[in-house]
Design an enzyme around this catalytic site. Structure first.
Site, PDB file in Angstrom:
ATOM      1  N   THR A 157    -115.554 -10.312  42.687  1.00 54.58           N
ATOM      2  CA  THR A 157    -114.999 -11.457  41.964  1.00 54.58           C
ATOM      3  C   THR A 157    -116.014 -12.591  41.964  1.00 54.58           C
ATOM      4  O   THR A 157    -115.694 -13.729  41.635  1.00 54.58           O
ATOM      5  CB  THR A 157    -113.694 -11.939  42.627  1.00 54.58           C
ATOM      6  OG1 THR A 157    -113.974 -12.193  44.011  1.00 54.58           O
ATOM      7  CG2 THR A 157    -112.613 -10.882  42.541  1.00 54.58           C
TER       8      THR A 157
ATOM      9  N   SER B  36    -117.936 -18.882  53.287  1.00 50.82           N
ATOM     10  CA  SER B  36    -117.035 -18.286  52.314  1.00 50.82           C
ATOM     11  C   SER B  36    -117.711 -18.058  50.980  1.00 50.82           C
ATOM     12  O   SER B  36    -118.755 -18.625  50.678  1.00 50.82           O
ATOM     13  CB  SER B  36    -115.797 -19.164  52.126  1.00 50.82           C
ATOM     14  OG  SER B  36    -116.083 -20.152  51.165  1.00 50.82           O
ATOM     15  N   LYS B  37    -117.067 -17.206  50.213  1.00 44.86           N
ATOM     16  CA  LYS B  37    -117.570 -16.807  48.909  1.00 44.86           C
ATOM     17  C   LYS B  37    -117.651 -17.996  47.961  1.00 44.86           C
ATOM     18  O   LYS B  37    -118.457 -18.031  47.055  1.00 44.86           O
ATOM     19  CB  LYS B  37    -116.586 -15.772  48.353  1.00 44.86           C
ATOM     20  CG  LYS B  37    -117.194 -14.824  47.351  1.00 44.86           C
ATOM     21  CD  LYS B  37    -116.124 -13.990  46.695  1.00 44.86           C
ATOM     22  CE  LYS B  37    -115.847 -12.721  47.431  1.00 44.86           C
ATOM     23  NZ  LYS B  37    -115.217 -11.687  46.635  1.00 44.86           N
ATOM     24  N   ARG B  38    -116.790 -18.965  48.184  1.00 47.55           N
ATOM     25  CA  ARG B  38    -116.731 -20.103  47.271  1.00 47.55           C
ATOM     26  C   ARG B  38    -117.911 -21.056  47.438  1.00 47.55           C
ATOM     27  O   ARG B  38    -118.112 -21.962  46.656  1.00 47.55           O
ATOM     28  CB  ARG B  38    -115.414 -20.855  47.469  1.00 47.55           C
ATOM     29  CG  ARG B  38    -114.310 -20.234  46.654  1.00 47.55           C
ATOM     30  CD  ARG B  38    -112.931 -20.476  47.201  1.00 47.55           C
ATOM     31  NE  ARG B  38    -112.474 -19.358  48.009  1.00 47.55           N
ATOM     32  CZ  ARG B  38    -112.146 -18.170  47.531  1.00 47.55           C
ATOM     33  NH1 ARG B  38    -112.221 -17.926  46.252  1.00 47.55           N
ATOM     34  NH2 ARG B  38    -111.731 -17.205  48.327  1.00 47.55           N
ATOM     35  N   ASN B  39    -118.691 -20.802  48.453  1.00 45.02           N
ATOM     36  CA  ASN B  39    -119.856 -21.641  48.701  1.00 45.02           C
ATOM     37  C   ASN B  39    -121.090 -20.921  48.168  1.00 45.02           C
ATOM     38  O   ASN B  39    -121.513 -19.914  48.694  1.00 45.02           O
ATOM     39  CB  ASN B  39    -119.934 -21.857  50.215  1.00 45.02           C
ATOM     40  CG  ASN B  39    -121.169 -22.597  50.613  1.00 45.02           C
ATOM     41  OD1 ASN B  39    -122.093 -22.764  49.827  1.00 45.02           O
ATOM     42  ND2 ASN B  39    -121.195 -23.037  51.833  1.00 45.02           N
TER      43      ASN B  39
END
Ligand code: GLU
Length: 489
Positions: A20, A262-265
């Site tokens: 994702t 995290s992936k969002r970073n």
């Protein structure tokens, strides 16, 4: 559960990302350990793409995941591109399999249709919050009568398929954490299939691990709590306990600030490191140390040593902390370890991307002379273009920031002297250049080397950061060096 001490199954390990976004440090640490374990045991490494979330997974991310694994050298034995006897390896191509199992679970009474609406579920959650009890489905649709079902259907409600969790608890032995027990009071009935017919992670992952005969699930600790649900799916599938996979939940990777990476970073994405000139072998070496160690405080691990030494017993259970400085240091070491040709090959894309060279034979010849003098000095390949740009620019300019450092009268004087004395140098090589400048500027003018050479460096390379000065001037050649000195005066 299978007993790890007597488990004799041929090892089959899978890496199963949900693309994702770009794969991140945590994903790759998992992939690396999966791969290393498979290689260490002579087992099979399976690469499976968990792309059931149509809204968030894209073809680009899938391709990027494949490319990243290849770039890192984590080759797989079964999976996308290579195929294998247990495919397809993209979950989006296995939808019928999940639907068939869900139907069987309904027929066998392991699962049931749940007609609760989003509002009704929210009301339940709200009541649980108020009563301060564990959140989760309250079992409302567990045993609906035929009339109730007919009424929901008449109402146009589309059901989800929900797994019935029995009373009691689930216990399994985690290879890193030891015995872990989940009380089912905290594992409520969970959704297997959405109202639109799409499967959820828990169904797909468990079905695939069984059908792909996975023996070892090494994955991030964030998935520990989904394990009892997956074991429930194995039970519903009728899998014998001895055939369940063994689980090993890898410790979290924390950021420098101790918050979870995290992936969002964006800074944790492997693509980010690749673009900045980190070598795949440095990334693998560094990530191998996040939660595992080869022993004896060693920090330098090659891929072959990793496969030789990797055991789950050596994985720590405490969180690992990501340390950028250490990664950079390891990257610098790996760059220094490259052969001259390899350093050239790896630097070339960065030099082209930075518009420093196009790759003509003349440029390559000069690079072959220039690269060895900076190989000791760079921590990443992305530093190479800035270091060597001065050798290739046609319209040379001194960086504004550096210009201010040589625009005073003293600098002008010393550059003047340097220019005049170098003009009469017979052999243009770094030894000769150094001797002339030391005599003229340090001995005769009495200047501090740092000040004198920094001014010459800026005048000749355009920047106060460059490869060693005398070698740089030799590479640049007499004509250009003198021209730049003269222009700067
Ligand atoms: N696809 C899951 C994820 O990327 C991991 C599946 C698993 O390892 O069990 O979070």
């Amino acid at each position: 559960m299978p007993n790890s001490a007597v488990d004799t199954r041929p090892v089959r390990v899978r890496f199963a990302p949900s693309p994702t976004g770009d794969l991140h440090v945590g994903n790759i640490r998992t992939a690396l350990f999966d791969w290393a374990y498979a290689r260490h045991t002579g087992g099979t490494f399976i690469f499976r793409i968990e792309d059931t979330d149509k809204d968030r997974v894209t073809d680009e991310y899938i391709q990027a995941a494949i490319d990243t694994l290849k770039w890192l050298g984590l080759t797989w034995d079964e999976g996308p591109e290579v195929g294998g006897p247990n495919g397809p390896y993209l979950q989006s191509q296995r939808m019928d399999i999940y639907a068939d199992w869900a139907k069987k679970f309904l027929d066998d009474g392991f699962a049931y249709h749940c007609y609760c609406s989003a509002d009704e579920l929210e009301a339940v959650r709200e009541a649980q919050r108020k009563a301060n009890v564990a959140p989760g489905y309250n079992g409302h649709c567990r045993s609906l009568s035929t009339e109730q079902i007919a009424a929901f259907v008449a109402d146009g409600r589309k059901p989800v398929v929900r797994m019935r969790m029995p009373d009691g608890s689930t216990t399994f032995t985690d290879l890193i954490r030891g015995e872990v027990t989940f009380d089912h009071n905290f594992v409520p009935d969970f959704v297997l299939v959405r109202a639109d017919g799409s499967p959820l992670y828990t169904l797909a992952v468990a079905v695939d691990d069984v059908m792909m005969k996975v023996t070892h699930v090494l994955r991030g600790e964030d998935l520990l709590s989904s394990t009892p649900r997956q074991i429930r799916v194995y039970q519903a599938m009728g899998v014998a306990e001895a055939d369940y996979p063994l689980f090993a939940h890898l410790p979290f990777v924390m950021g420098q600030d101790n918050a979870k990476l995290s992936k969002r970073n964006g800074e944790v994405s492997i693509a980010w490191y690749r673009e900045r000139g980190f070598l795949p072998e440095a990334i693998c070496n560094y990530l191998a140390l996040l939660g595992w160690s080869p022993g004896e405080d060693r920090e330098d691990v090659s891929m072959s040593e990793l496969t030789e030494l990797f055991t789950v017993e050596r994985v720590h259970s405490s969180p690992a902390r990501f340390d950028m400085k250490k990664l950079e240091a390891i990257n610098g070491d790996k760059i220094r370890a490259l052969s001259p040709d390899e350093f050239l090959n790896r630097s070339l894309p960065f030099l082209k991307e930075g518009n420093v060279v196009t790759g003509t034979p003349e440029e390559i010849a000069l690079l072959k002379r220039a690269l060895p003098i900076i190989q000791e000095r760079v921590a990443t390949l992305a530093e190479v273009p800035a270091m060597l740009k001065f050798l290739f620019v046609t319209n040379f300019e001194v960086e504004a920031e550096s210009l201010s450092k040589i625009s005073d009268a003293d600098s002008k004087k010393l550059l003047q002297v340097a220019y005049e004395r170098l003009q009469s140098l017979s052999q243009w090589n770094h030894e000769g250049i150094e001797a002339v400048l030391r005599t003229a500027l340090i001995e005769e003018m009495g200047l501090k080397p740092r000040i004198a050479f920094s001014a010459v460096r800026i005048a000749v390379t355009g920047s106060h950061i460059s490869p060693p000065l005398f070698e740089s001037m030799e590479l640049l050649g007499r004509e250009s060096s003198l021209l730049r000195l003269n222009n700067s005066i």
